[in-house]
Design an enzyme around this catalytic site. Structure first.
Site, mmCIF file in Angstrom:
data_model
loop_
_atom_site.group_PDB
_atom_site.id
_atom_site.type_symbol
_atom_site.label_atom_id
_atom_site.label_comp_id
_atom_site.label_asym_id
_atom_site.label_seq_id
_atom_site.Cartn_x
_atom_site.Cartn_y
_atom_site.Cartn_z
ATOM 1 N N HIS A 178 0.815 -1.084 -0.260
ATOM 2 C CA HIS A 178 0.148 0.014 0.168
ATOM 3 C C HIS A 178 0.888 1.159 0.121
ATOM 4 C CE1 HIS A 178 -3.963 -2.073 1.661
ATOM 5 N NE2 HIS A 178 -3.875 -2.192 0.055
ATOM 6 N N HIS A 223 2.427 2.960 2.709
ATOM 7 C CA HIS A 223 3.674 2.227 3.403
ATOM 8 C C HIS A 223 5.085 2.312 2.834
ATOM 9 C CE1 HIS A 223 1.251 0.613 6.847
ATOM 10 N NE2 HIS A 223 0.193 0.999 6.072
ATOM 11 N N ASP A 277 -0.737 -3.515 8.854
ATOM 12 C CA ASP A 277 -2.210 -3.233 8.786
ATOM 13 C C ASP A 277 -2.886 -4.926 8.768
ATOM 14 O OD1 ASP A 277 -1.397 -0.706 8.516
ATOM 15 O OD2 ASP A 277 -2.327 -0.489 6.328
HETATM 16 ZN ZN LIG Z 1 -2.319 -1.276 4.255
#
Ligand SMILES: [Zn+2]
Length: 251
Positions: free
Chosen positions: A55, A58, A128
């Site tokens: 993502h 990140h 996450d």
């Molecule tokens: Zn994420």
């Protein structure tokens, strides 16, 4: 001696620096400014960046902060993380600056993320996947996959492991947990602690595996008292987990 520095980034992300000897390891790179400021303040030079998942929030500052650091991340998401110099499979074990590191595949939020466990230092980075009192959204996995990842972490990380997650979501997670399980005294008590910390502007990260086992509704999807409070006595833990995740999606 291991020094750890938690770095708030963007609106609610965390990056973390782990420093020992001449080695400085960054876990995820959400925002260059705060990471560079922390490195300058400590006088540390990045040697390794460990990436948890693909993502944008990140990985987007990797190029800006990396310098000569080696960028390491999940092979399963390598096609979506162009900055990687080296890739890891589930179960990979290696050392950084004399610290033992284990890569643990924890799919569910995305299809191929890695959590990183440093057994000697007693710290873990779950990004996450496992949040303090919560769990990541299921963008690329189903409840069964994420529940399996939770069980993997629960089995791998001792109770006193300090767990760093990728976002400061704890207050919302605690409020949701209390709404979902209003009779649970441990959750009600932790909600108060979290509210007070956030009022003082303090982070609620790291958490510990012991705290998550006690107060994270998702980690307790196989706890009969949780199922009973949800009116799901006897249900499969995957169903309980799915029910909790669905409720959190709209909370
Ligand atoms: Zn994420």
């Amino acid at each position: 001696m291991v020094d750890i520095r938690l770095i708030p980034c963007l609106s609610d992300n965390y990056a973390v620096l782990v420093h020992t000897g001449d080695e400085t390891i960054l876990i995820d790179a959400p925002e260059a400014g705060p990471i560079k400021a922390a490195l300058a303040e400590e006088g540390w030079t990045l040697t390794t960046i460990l990436v948890t998942h693909h993502h944008t929030d990140h990985v987007q500052a990797i190029d800006a902060v990396k310098g000569s650091a080696k960028v390491i991340g999940p092979k399963a998401e390598a096609d979506r993380i162009k900055e990687l110099d080296e890739t890891l499979d589930d179960g990979a074990e290696f050392t950084l600056g004399g610290l033992e590191v284990k890569a643990i595949a924890t799919p569910g939020h995305t299809s191929g993320p890695l959590s990183y466990y440093f057994p000697g230092a007693g710290i873990a980075f779950t990004a996450d996947t496992l949040f303090a009192m919560g769990c990541g959204r299921l963008f690329e996995g189903d409840p069964a996959t994420m529940w399996n990842s939770f069980k993997t972490l629960r089995a791998a990380l001792p109770d006193d492991t300090k767990i760093y997650c990728g976002h400061e979501y704890t207050l919302t997670n605690a409020r949701y947990g209390h709404q979902a399980l209003p009779e649970d005294a441990a959750i009600a008590e932790r909600l108060k602690v979290v509210e007070a910390a956030r009022e003082r502007g303090e982070p609620t990260v790291p958490t510990t595996m012991a705290a998550e086992k006690a107060t994270n509704p998702f980690m307790r999807a196989d706890d009969p008292s949780v199922a009973a409070q949800l009116g799901m006595a006897g249900a499969d833990p995957v169903e309980v987990f799915a029910h909790l995740r669905k409720g959190r999606d709209s909370f």
